[in-house]
Design an enzyme around this catalytic site. Sequence first.
Site, PDB file in Angstrom:
ATOM      1  N   HIS A 467       0.897   1.734  -5.628  1.00  0.00           N
ATOM      2  CA  HIS A 467       1.986   1.539  -6.831  1.00  0.00           C
ATOM      3  C   HIS A 467       1.795   2.229  -8.137  1.00  0.00           C
ATOM      4  O   HIS A 467       2.450   3.126  -8.437  1.00  0.00           O
ATOM      5  CB  HIS A 467       1.998   0.145  -7.392  1.00  0.00           C
ATOM      6  CG  HIS A 467       2.878  -0.393  -8.546  1.00  0.00           C
ATOM      7  ND1 HIS A 467       4.130  -1.063  -8.026  1.00  0.00           N
ATOM      8  CD2 HIS A 467       2.622  -0.254  -9.782  1.00  0.00           C
ATOM      9  CE1 HIS A 467       4.550  -1.378  -9.280  1.00  0.00           C
ATOM     10  NE2 HIS A 467       3.595  -0.657 -10.333  1.00  0.00           N
ATOM     11  N   GLU A 468       0.371   2.143  -8.576  1.00  0.00           N
ATOM     12  CA  GLU A 468       0.132   3.309  -9.780  1.00  0.00           C
ATOM     13  C   GLU A 468       0.173   4.494  -9.326  1.00  0.00           C
ATOM     14  O   GLU A 468       0.835   5.417 -10.280  1.00  0.00           O
ATOM     15  CB  GLU A 468      -1.044   2.741 -10.459  1.00  0.00           C
ATOM     16  CG  GLU A 468      -1.100   1.451 -10.725  1.00  0.00           C
ATOM     17  CD  GLU A 468      -0.410   0.891 -11.751  1.00  0.00           C
ATOM     18  OE1 GLU A 468       0.219   1.689 -12.527  1.00  0.00           O
ATOM     19  OE2 GLU A 468       0.154  -0.418 -11.576  1.00  0.00           O
ATOM     20  N   HIS A 471       3.781   5.637  -9.929  1.00  0.00           N
ATOM     21  CA  HIS A 471       4.113   6.074 -11.115  1.00  0.00           C
ATOM     22  C   HIS A 471       3.533   7.319 -11.651  1.00  0.00           C
ATOM     23  O   HIS A 471       4.115   8.290 -12.222  1.00  0.00           O
ATOM     24  CB  HIS A 471       3.519   4.940 -12.348  1.00  0.00           C
ATOM     25  CG  HIS A 471       4.000   3.632 -12.313  1.00  0.00           C
ATOM     26  ND1 HIS A 471       5.339   3.685 -12.710  1.00  0.00           N
ATOM     27  CD2 HIS A 471       3.565   2.408 -12.258  1.00  0.00           C
ATOM     28  CE1 HIS A 471       5.716   2.258 -12.501  1.00  0.00           C
ATOM     29  NE2 HIS A 471       4.586   1.667 -12.461  1.00  0.00           N
ATOM     30  N   HIS A 474       5.548   9.906 -10.449  1.00  0.00           N
ATOM     31  CA  HIS A 474       6.934  10.086 -11.477  1.00  0.00           C
ATOM     32  C   HIS A 474       6.597  11.020 -12.677  1.00  0.00           C
ATOM     33  O   HIS A 474       7.208  11.880 -13.217  1.00  0.00           O
ATOM     34  CB  HIS A 474       7.273   8.878 -11.990  1.00  0.00           C
ATOM     35  CG  HIS A 474       8.793   8.678 -12.591  1.00  0.00           C
ATOM     36  ND1 HIS A 474       9.267   7.380 -13.061  1.00  0.00           N
ATOM     37  CD2 HIS A 474       9.668   9.362 -12.426  1.00  0.00           C
ATOM     38  CE1 HIS A 474      10.427   7.759 -13.192  1.00  0.00           C
ATOM     39  NE2 HIS A 474      10.673   8.876 -13.112  1.00  0.00           N
TER      40      HIS A 474
HETATM   41 ZN   LIG Z   1       4.519  -0.583 -12.223  1.00  0.00          ZN
END
Ligand SMILES: [Zn+2]
Length: 677
Positions: A467-468, A471, A474
């Site tokens: 998940h991280e 990010h 991104h």
């Molecule tokens: Zn998040």
Amino acid sequence: MIFEREITVNPFFEPVSESGIPAFDRIEFEHYREAFEKGFAEHDSEIKAIVDNPEPPTFLNTLEALERSGHQLKRVATVFFNLTSSDTTDELQSLELEIVPAYTAHHSRITSNAALFSRIRAVVEGEETLQAEQLQLLNETDKSFVRAGAKLSDNERHRVNDIGEELAGLVTVFGQNVLKDTNEYELVLENGEDLLGLPDFVLNAAMAEAEAKEKPGKYVFTISRSSITPFLQYAEKRELREEIYNAYTQCGANSTDNHAIIQKIVRLRAERARLLGFDTHGDYMLDDRMAKTPAAVTDLLDRVWKPCQKKVEEEAEDLQNMIQAEGGNFELEPWDWWYYTEKVRKARFDLDEELLKPYFKLENVCDGAFEVARRLYGISFRRRDDLPVYHPDVVAYEAIEADGSLIGYFLFDFYMRQSKRGGAWMSTFRDQSNLGDSIKPVIINCCNFPKSDPCLLGMEEVRTLFHEFGHGLHGLLSDVRYESLSGTNVKQDFVELPSQIMEHWAVEPEVLKSYARHIDSDKPIPDDLIEKIKATETFNQGFATTEYLAACYLDLAWHGADGESAEDVKDFEASAMEKIEKIRIVDPRYKSSYFQHIFTGDHYSAGYYVYMWAEVLDADGYEAFKENGLFDEATARSFRENILEKGGTVDPMTLYKTFRGREPAVEPLLNNRGLSS
Ligand SMILES: [Zn+2]
């Protein structure tokens, strides 16, 4: 006689290093205050130069000039605010109490600078032909001024600024109180029946915790999630589960009093929203998000709430049956949930977290995430031990494009420690931009894995890492001109799309086989375990969805029409839960006193729902990969070009529709959670 004086240069005043990574090896506590002072002063004079410019306002001499300003301040602020989260000290914490209000006041001065605002308005109303990204920067900047009160009378604006400053102080204390209560509570156990049921990996972590807290030979459990969750899952002794659970749900209201702070925060936010022309703080916050209104959010929550209530009741019944079957003569309580869920999980799927963990060595999981990025986008990560880091546990990487060119730097801070706040997050030390020089991003991922060697992760932690990292991608793959619109600087309910979509790859059988390798034999995870992982994906989703949605509703309630008149925090919480007819034994994921998402800053307030909003997008978006191939080149390129590279330069729904060819559907989410009828 010649006296030589050693001159220590403040590293914040030196040229930025080539990598853009701050000089962690030389930054000392003394440097911050001086750097902030210089940063404030420089930014002030830069703003003054924009305002005093005798030329008529243009995009270039106003908006772009504004975008270029504040460099010195950003430089110190990113380091300071990253470290107060990830490696704080008593000194930093007390300086934070001083800096935060000053920092907030500084930005308020800018947004309430009438001459500056009138220049921005002149550009808005002018006839200049602007490119799409410039227009977006103009509109977003204008909106941020209006939202800060630029259109208000002097008196009203002063009040908005005062409220902002007071809130900044309150939310800081709120977070520090949670940290204090979290660090203070310990459940200290010795050998014997208190430890029954706890597997080795839990005991080892508790032993390490005891060691760190100078209680050698004992076992220490805390209310940080990575300590309490396995305890609740495995500890046989029911009284102990109850004790630690109650301590957890008292966090922020134990030795500290966040209740009084919450009431102040909620009232101030409501007052500010009204001054700015909104009915409630919820309306004010939603106006700047993809969802636009609280009603749109409630509509989504309601669509998921009903099926999940049905499911959680079935789950509760299963657990009660398990209690009865074991001869237990008591009613299921909140602190029993994890323990009996674990038993039902074992009985039904014969899947023990402990069996899985040897396949999820931290380094392997990390490589797995890197490999997914390589297969999707052709990029790779190279470890760089020569770069400075702020703590010995942090590992630095450089991210490289398929053609060998540099993308940026990626720091990974894996382990839990007292100086780090709980949870997991991505942040930046430098945002990507192409204004003049091509500025490469410096990205950080923080997690809170219990430190051990080897460090073996549970499934939830594996997902967290992916998940991280999503990010992180991104931030890294951003390709825009303006820093303010770069990377994760997007609408709050859109920002979780790139992170949550990565979690899907983490549990794909094909991907698991490549990175989930047994720590001793190096053999890939066997098919039967993968099948079990897949089979358990919808297991306990009634509970997970209920505790999450309950917290979403609680957040909206605090920031809706009734929040500010609440006389008592606990009563208000109870009545908010009554309204949605929540099942008694499942608590909201966070109670108000430690609901850091919504009370340690404005950012996630009236915004805890964003994960589910984005889940609609990630579930529907991942369907595109399932339809075309998990690593289909064209789909991956489209996701990269239309979502990851674009940052906040385009309206998020437009971005999504360009990628997917249509608006998102909610059904994939319901399917993934096993909630579709
Ligand atoms: Zn998040």
